[in-house]
Scaffold this motif. Structure first.
Motif, short mmCIF file in Angstrom:
data_model
loop_
_atom_site.label_atom_id
_atom_site.label_comp_id
_atom_site.label_asym_id
_atom_site.label_seq_id
_atom_site.Cartn_x
_atom_site.Cartn_y
_atom_site.Cartn_z
N LEU A 1 14.72 1.87 3.05
CA LEU A 1 13.42 2.53 2.99
C LEU A 1 12.48 1.81 2.03
CD1 LEU A 1 11.59 4.81 3.92
CD2 LEU A 1 12.61 6.26 2.15
N ASP A 2 13.00 1.34 0.92
CA ASP A 2 12.15 0.64 -0.05
C ASP A 2 11.56 -0.64 0.53
OD1 ASP A 2 14.71 -0.45 0.02
OD2 ASP A 2 14.76 -0.92 -2.12
N ILE A 3 12.33 -1.34 1.35
CA ILE A 3 11.84 -2.57 1.99
C ILE A 3 10.74 -2.25 2.99
CG2 ILE A 3 12.50 -4.49 3.49
CD1 ILE A 3 15.31 -4.29 2.15
N VAL A 4 10.97 -1.23 3.82
CA VAL A 4 9.98 -0.85 4.82
C VAL A 4 8.70 -0.36 4.14
CG1 VAL A 4 9.49 0.66 6.78
CG2 VAL A 4 11.77 -0.31 6.52
N LEU A 5 8.84 0.41 3.08
CA LEU A 5 7.67 0.87 2.34
C LEU A 5 6.89 -0.31 1.76
CD1 LEU A 5 9.07 3.97 0.41
CD2 LEU A 5 7.24 3.99 2.11
N ALA A 6 7.59 -1.27 1.21
CA ALA A 6 6.92 -2.44 0.61
C ALA A 6 6.16 -3.24 1.67
CB ALA A 6 7.94 -3.33 -0.09
N THR A 7 6.76 -3.42 2.84
CA THR A 7 6.07 -4.18 3.89
C THR A 7 4.86 -3.43 4.43
OG1 THR A 7 7.52 -3.35 5.64
CG2 THR A 7 8.16 -5.42 4.59
N ARG A 8 4.89 -2.10 4.32
CA ARG A 8 3.75 -1.29 4.78
C ARG A 8 2.75 -1.04 3.65
NH1 ARG A 8 7.08 -2.17 8.34
NH2 ARG A 8 7.35 -0.99 10.24
N ARG A 9 3.06 -1.54 2.46
CA ARG A 9 2.24 -1.32 1.26
C ARG A 9 1.95 0.17 1.05
NH1 ARG A 9 -0.29 -6.55 2.81
NH2 ARG A 9 0.33 -7.96 1.14
N MET A 10 3.03 0.95 1.07
CA MET A 10 2.92 2.39 0.89
C MET A 10 3.88 2.82 -0.21
SD MET A 10 3.54 5.45 3.68
CE MET A 10 2.28 4.83 4.77
N THR A 11 3.45 3.77 -1.02
CA THR A 11 4.32 4.30 -2.06
C THR A 11 5.16 5.45 -1.51
OG1 THR A 11 2.76 5.95 -2.86
CG2 THR A 11 2.62 3.71 -3.83
N LEU A 12 6.20 5.77 -2.23
CA LEU A 12 7.04 6.89 -1.84
C LEU A 12 6.24 8.19 -1.92
CD1 LEU A 12 9.97 7.26 -0.93
CD2 LEU A 12 10.54 7.84 -3.28
N SER A 13 5.34 8.28 -2.87
CA SER A 13 4.49 9.48 -3.00
C SER A 13 3.59 9.64 -1.78
CB SER A 13 3.63 9.39 -4.25
OG SER A 13 4.43 9.39 -5.40
#
Length: 76
Positions: free
Chosen positions: A6-18
């Motif tokens: 999930l952290d990798i996908v979030l980083a590629t989408r430039r989105m935070t967990l919040s």
């Protein structure tokens, strides 16, 4: 062993967990537990919502790696 990316996908989408938490309406703590690989389960509805928001497939978030010591014994 199932690994969580999930952290990798979030980083590629430039989105935070919040931001993801707000968009999928899932508690930030629960998403953090999932992201760190400490979750023991995930609801399909949650996985579906995450995939919709991140425009990805479940296999982008969940990955299977064989047990390094061979076959894992499953107790029933």
């Amino acid at each position: 062993m199932i690994t969580i990316n999930l952290d990798i996908v979030l980083a590629t989408r430039r989105m935070t967990l919040s931001e993801l938490s707000e968009k999928v309406d899932v508690n930030l703590t629960n998403l953090s537990i999932l992201k760190t690989g400490k979750a023991r389960a995930i609801r399909f509805t949650t996985l579906d919502a995450i995939c919709k928001v991140l425009n990805c497939r479940p296999g982008d978030i969940l990955d299977y790696q064989p047990d390094p010591e061979g076959l894992e014994i499953i107790e029933e």
